[in-house]
Design a protein around this motif. Sequence first.
Motif, PDB file in Angstrom:
ATOM      1  N   VAL A 186       1.053  -1.433   0.166  1.00  0.00           N
ATOM      2  CA  VAL A 186       0.078   0.400   0.053  1.00  0.00           C
ATOM      3  C   VAL A 186       1.043   1.466   0.256  1.00  0.00           C
ATOM      4  N   SER A 187       2.009   1.052   0.921  1.00  0.00           N
ATOM      5  CA  SER A 187       3.493   2.081   0.112  1.00  0.00           C
ATOM      6  C   SER A 187       4.222   1.653   0.311  1.00  0.00           C
ATOM      7  N   GLY A 188       5.507   2.795   0.358  1.00  0.00           N
ATOM      8  CA  GLY A 188       6.563   1.980  -0.246  1.00  0.00           C
ATOM      9  C   GLY A 188       7.820   0.784   1.240  1.00  0.00           C
ATOM     10  N   ASP A 189       6.956   1.686   2.818  1.00  0.00           N
ATOM     11  CA  ASP A 189       7.597   0.462   3.646  1.00  0.00           C
ATOM     12  C   ASP A 189       5.939  -0.176   4.145  1.00  0.00           C
ATOM     13  N   THR A 190       4.788   0.149   3.351  1.00  0.00           N
ATOM     14  CA  THR A 190       3.816  -1.096   4.453  1.00  0.00           C
ATOM     15  C   THR A 190       3.008  -1.761   3.626  1.00  0.00           C
ATOM     16  N   LEU A 191       2.863  -2.936   3.900  1.00  0.00           N
ATOM     17  CA  LEU A 191       2.677  -4.329   3.241  1.00  0.00           C
ATOM     18  C   LEU A 191       1.395  -4.786   4.153  1.00  0.00           C
ATOM     19  N   LEU A 192       0.677  -4.849   3.648  1.00  0.00           N
ATOM     20  CA  LEU A 192      -0.696  -5.362   4.566  1.00  0.00           C
ATOM     21  C   LEU A 192      -0.773  -6.912   3.963  1.00  0.00           C
ATOM     22  N   THR A 201     -13.889 -18.693   6.739  1.00  0.00           N
ATOM     23  CA  THR A 201     -13.060 -19.099   7.451  1.00  0.00           C
ATOM     24  C   THR A 201     -12.633 -17.366   7.649  1.00  0.00           C
ATOM     25  N   PRO A 202     -12.154 -17.066   9.266  1.00  0.00           N
ATOM     26  CA  PRO A 202     -12.009 -15.618  10.179  1.00  0.00           C
ATOM     27  C   PRO A 202     -10.314 -15.510   8.962  1.00  0.00           C
ATOM     28  N   SER A 203     -10.091 -14.520   9.117  1.00  0.00           N
ATOM     29  CA  SER A 203      -9.314 -14.263   8.514  1.00  0.00           C
ATOM     30  C   SER A 203      -8.692 -12.478   9.837  1.00  0.00           C
ATOM     31  N   SER A 204      -7.256 -12.520  10.034  1.00  0.00           N
ATOM     32  CA  SER A 204      -7.094 -11.400  10.074  1.00  0.00           C
ATOM     33  C   SER A 204      -6.184 -10.628   9.230  1.00  0.00           C
ATOM     34  N   LEU A 205      -6.155  -9.157   9.327  1.00  0.00           N
ATOM     35  CA  LEU A 205      -5.588  -8.207   8.484  1.00  0.00           C
ATOM     36  C   LEU A 205      -4.366  -8.203   9.453  1.00  0.00           C
ATOM     37  N   TRP A 206      -2.797  -7.695   8.879  1.00  0.00           N
ATOM     38  CA  TRP A 206      -1.156  -7.839   9.408  1.00  0.00           C
ATOM     39  C   TRP A 206      -0.821  -6.452   8.475  1.00  0.00           C
ATOM     40  N   SER A 207       0.175  -5.491   9.555  1.00  0.00           N
ATOM     41  CA  SER A 207       0.787  -4.766   8.711  1.00  0.00           C
ATOM     42  C   SER A 207       2.516  -5.196   8.631  1.00  0.00           C
ATOM     43  N   LEU A 208       3.119  -4.995   7.411  1.00  0.00           N
ATOM     44  CA  LEU A 208       4.300  -4.982   7.789  1.00  0.00           C
ATOM     45  C   LEU A 208       4.862  -4.002   7.398  1.00  0.00           C
ATOM     46  N   ASN A 209       5.760  -3.913   8.299  1.00  0.00           N
ATOM     47  CA  ASN A 209       6.826  -2.719   7.505  1.00  0.00           C
ATOM     48  C   ASN A 209       7.711  -2.920   6.905  1.00  0.00           C
ATOM     49  N   LEU A 210       8.114  -2.240   5.698  1.00  0.00           N
ATOM     50  CA  LEU A 210       9.343  -3.247   4.901  1.00  0.00           C
ATOM     51  C   LEU A 210      10.212  -2.630   5.158  1.00  0.00           C
ATOM     52  N   SER A 211      10.106  -1.797   6.020  1.00  0.00           N
ATOM     53  CA  SER A 211      12.166  -1.648   6.664  1.00  0.00           C
ATOM     54  C   SER A 211      12.595  -2.263   7.933  1.00  0.00           C
TER      55      SER A 211
END
Length: 355
Positions: A186-192, A201-211
């Motif tokens: 979604v942005s330079g450093d952010t991956l959802l 199936t219950p799902s969870s949303l996670w945010s990963l800082n690529l840096s």
Amino acid sequence: MNWKKYLKTGLGILITLGILVGGYFLWQNLFKKLISPDTENTQPTELPQKLKLLSNNEISDYWVNRVNNFIYYLNPLGQVIKIGSGGEELVNSQTINKFNNLKASNSGVLALVKLNYPDAISFSIFNTATNNWQALPPNISAADWSPTNQEIIYLDDKGLKIFNPDTQKTRDVLKLTQKDLVLNWVSGDTLLLYETPSADTPSSLWSLNLSTKSLVPVTKNQSGLWIKWYPNGEFGIKNHNENRSPVTGIINKAGDDLTNLSFITLPSKCLVEKEKIYCAIPKLIKEGVLLPDDYFKKSVYFDDNLYEINLATAASKLLLENSDIIIDAEHLEFAGGKLLFKNRYDNKLYSLSLE
């Protein structure tokens, strides 16, 4: 209640929710109820004046090259056709197996295609500059484009990696064992990241800082979780189920829920374009329909109206009231000042004039 009468009166009074998102106000309670006639009938031979059929061929999906402003599509065989000022041109006759979906790069020069689904999933890139295919490494289960350049982040059997098509180099991001994921860069450093959508199936949303490689949960255990991110905006459209009933909402780059919308649609039926949202909204979602599963299985089709909604003013505009033609629109894009979409009823590509 007569839905036409309701739209004429109801759209005159908008009940807004003052939530500021990137300088824009979002809204709530835009539509109270959406009612539909029976949609099982044939398409008319003449289209409304502002609606145009761009090709007589069926398509699997399409994308827009933002550099040359040409439209490209895959036919059911997987061959690539270009729609330009001179008409249609077959630019690559190679066929592909079991097409699943495609994502265009930020410029639209490249398209990432997922195929051989679900037996032996693989990914290939189509380059509109050379009109050639390039296969990605094996064992990839999910992938997405960078929102700022032509790099691809993907998940294989060892973890997350970033691939540069120009240099042909790959770099490791994070070791990860989870396979059944959807990636939104979604942005330079952010991956959802979240699990493949299913109402069961219950799902969870996670945010990963690529840096920093920091992985944090944003939303936990929501069934039917489905998100479509729009790089030109500051947020995305999200759908999930509450008590097995669908809810459509808005999230920001942090993955935070900003508001739920009072109309129901699906992320693939909306386009966020700067300060406006364009949505195909079903007049009726019948009781017992399980979303998004029934939609993915093509066991349910909708009869849509198309709307333009201004985020700054919360004003809405009915763009197409399809009483004469049945439209189940998905994958909305802008090109040449017109709104493009694929109609799931006939698998053809249409353009809608907004003038």
